[in-house]
Design a protein around this motif. Structure first.
Motif, PDB file in Angstrom:
ATOM      1  N   LYS A 136      -5.676  -0.852  -3.587  1.00  0.00           N
ATOM      2  CA  LYS A 136      -5.562  -0.354  -2.207  1.00  0.00           C
ATOM      3  C   LYS A 136      -6.754  -0.815  -1.370  1.00  0.00           C
ATOM      4  CE  LYS A 136      -4.297   3.915  -1.575  1.00  0.00           C
ATOM      5  NZ  LYS A 136      -4.219   5.397  -1.760  1.00  0.00           N
ATOM      6  N   LYS A 137      -7.937  -0.859  -1.972  1.00  0.00           N
ATOM      7  CA  LYS A 137      -9.116  -1.321  -1.244  1.00  0.00           C
ATOM      8  C   LYS A 137      -9.004  -2.799  -0.912  1.00  0.00           C
ATOM      9  CE  LYS A 137     -14.178  -1.399  -1.360  1.00  0.00           C
ATOM     10  NZ  LYS A 137     -15.395  -1.029  -2.129  1.00  0.00           N
ATOM     11  N   GLN A 138      -8.535  -3.587  -1.875  1.00  0.00           N
ATOM     12  CA  GLN A 138      -8.348  -5.014  -1.634  1.00  0.00           C
ATOM     13  C   GLN A 138      -7.342  -5.249  -0.512  1.00  0.00           C
ATOM     14  OE1 GLN A 138      -7.144  -6.237  -5.560  1.00  0.00           O
ATOM     15  NE2 GLN A 138      -9.223  -6.736  -6.215  1.00  0.00           N
ATOM     16  N   LYS A 179      -6.824   2.412  -6.930  1.00  0.00           N
ATOM     17  CA  LYS A 179      -7.826   2.471  -5.858  1.00  0.00           C
ATOM     18  C   LYS A 179      -8.375   1.085  -5.546  1.00  0.00           C
ATOM     19  CE  LYS A 179      -9.361   7.218  -6.758  1.00  0.00           C
ATOM     20  NZ  LYS A 179     -10.436   8.072  -7.307  1.00  0.00           N
ATOM     21  N   ILE A 180      -8.596   0.287  -6.580  1.00  0.00           N
ATOM     22  CA  ILE A 180      -9.103  -1.079  -6.381  1.00  0.00           C
ATOM     23  C   ILE A 180      -8.099  -1.911  -5.592  1.00  0.00           C
ATOM     24  CG2 ILE A 180      -9.645  -3.249  -7.564  1.00  0.00           C
ATOM     25  CD1 ILE A 180     -10.867  -1.545  -9.825  1.00  0.00           C
ATOM     26  N   ARG A 208       0.844  -1.203   0.000  1.00  0.00           N
ATOM     27  CA  ARG A 208       0.000   0.000   0.000  1.00  0.00           C
ATOM     28  C   ARG A 208       0.883   1.258   0.000  1.00  0.00           C
ATOM     29  NH1 ARG A 208      -5.380   1.581   1.429  1.00  0.00           N
ATOM     30  NH2 ARG A 208      -5.385   3.777   2.041  1.00  0.00           N
ATOM     31  N   SER A 241      -6.599  -3.185   1.896  1.00  0.00           N
ATOM     32  CA  SER A 241      -7.190  -2.747   3.157  1.00  0.00           C
ATOM     33  C   SER A 241      -8.134  -3.793   3.721  1.00  0.00           C
ATOM     34  CB  SER A 241      -7.937  -1.422   2.952  1.00  0.00           C
ATOM     35  OG  SER A 241      -7.036  -0.389   2.596  1.00  0.00           O
ATOM     36  N   ASN A 242      -8.892  -4.430   2.854  1.00  0.00           N
ATOM     37  CA  ASN A 242      -9.875  -5.419   3.302  1.00  0.00           C
ATOM     38  C   ASN A 242      -9.238  -6.705   3.811  1.00  0.00           C
ATOM     39  OD1 ASN A 242     -11.969  -3.707   2.626  1.00  0.00           O
ATOM     40  ND2 ASN A 242     -12.337  -4.642   0.627  1.00  0.00           N
TER      41      ASN A 242
END
Length: 238
Positions: free
Chosen positions: A139-141, A136-137, A82, A143-144
């Motif tokens: 980074k979201k993955q 963004k996708i 990240r 984070s999850n």
């Protein structure tokens, strides 16, 4: 009690066994991450310094991520990836906005630093929306799954047990071993690293501040083909 020197010794053993355990997945990831030091020539101009400063962060964090995946520290790996993507946005923004005064103020407050990050993200949204959306996708993955604390993570190094003495629990400094998952993750890391280098090529355009290696297209093509073959192989095996 976990002793630091024992951890260091264990990590060295784990890393020394990486090639035997992960084979071509390790070799490809290693070659890809090492290519971060080779895909640009040493001939640069002053206007490239902002890009190079931030890309040095990208380079370091991606290599730390590989080491972390191999040493069974998956959360640490996710945080490094990240950080690499966040630094990458600033690096390519710096390629098109090379004035160092845009990034530094006398006070050096967090508010001022966040303004630069915000400007870089907005620039990427407007000028390269597809790249921005993909970052963004990812980074979201991250984070999850890996970056933020969640219940899924705790069972990587925590377990309950019951024996003739009674019930109890055990913890481990290292995440639970999963060879196939580690292959998948280091392959994902390598393929995304290749994508970042290709984005630099695309956004660079006619910019003369930095120069790609003469063999860049050939090298990237070879690494990309092997990365895709390994990814496809994983899908067949799983």
């Amino acid at each position: 009690m976990v002793k630091i020197l024992e951890i260091v010794k264990d990590e060295n053993i784990i890393f020394s066994e990486a090639e035997k355990k992960y084979g071509d997945y390790y070799l490809h990831a290693k070659a890809t991450l090492e290519y971060l030091d080779l895909f640009l020539t040493n001939k640069v101009e002053n206007e490239a310094y902002v890009f190079l400063m931030f890309f040095a962060q990208v380079n370091k964090s991606l290599k730390l991520a590989l080491l972390s995946f191999l040493r069974a520290h998956n959360n640490q790996a996710g945080m490094n990836v990240r950080h690499a993507f966040e630094a990458f946005v600033l690096a390519i923004y710096g390629l098109k906005n090379p004035d160092l005064s845009l990034y530094y103020k006398e006070k050096g407050t967090l508010d001022e630093l966040e303004k630069v990050n915000s400007l870089a993200r907005k620039w990427l949204d407007q000028e390269h929306p597809e790249v921005s959306a993909n970052i963004k996708i990812i980074k979201k993955q991250l984070s999850n799954v890996l970056v933020h604390a969640n219940l899924r993570q705790v069972f990587d190094n925590f377990s309950l047990h019951k024996d003739n003495i009674g019930e109890g629990f055990a913890t481990s400094f290292f995440d639970e071993e999963n060879t196939e998952l580690t292959k998948e993750r280091i392959n994902w890391l390598a393929n995304n690293t290749l994508t970042l280098m290709q984005i630099v090529q695309d956004i660079k355009g006619n910019c003369t501040y930095i120069n790609l290696a003469d063999s860049f297209n050939k090298d990237i093509q070879q690494l990309s083909i092997l990365g895709k073959q390994l990814r496809d192989q994983l899908q067949v095996e799983n």
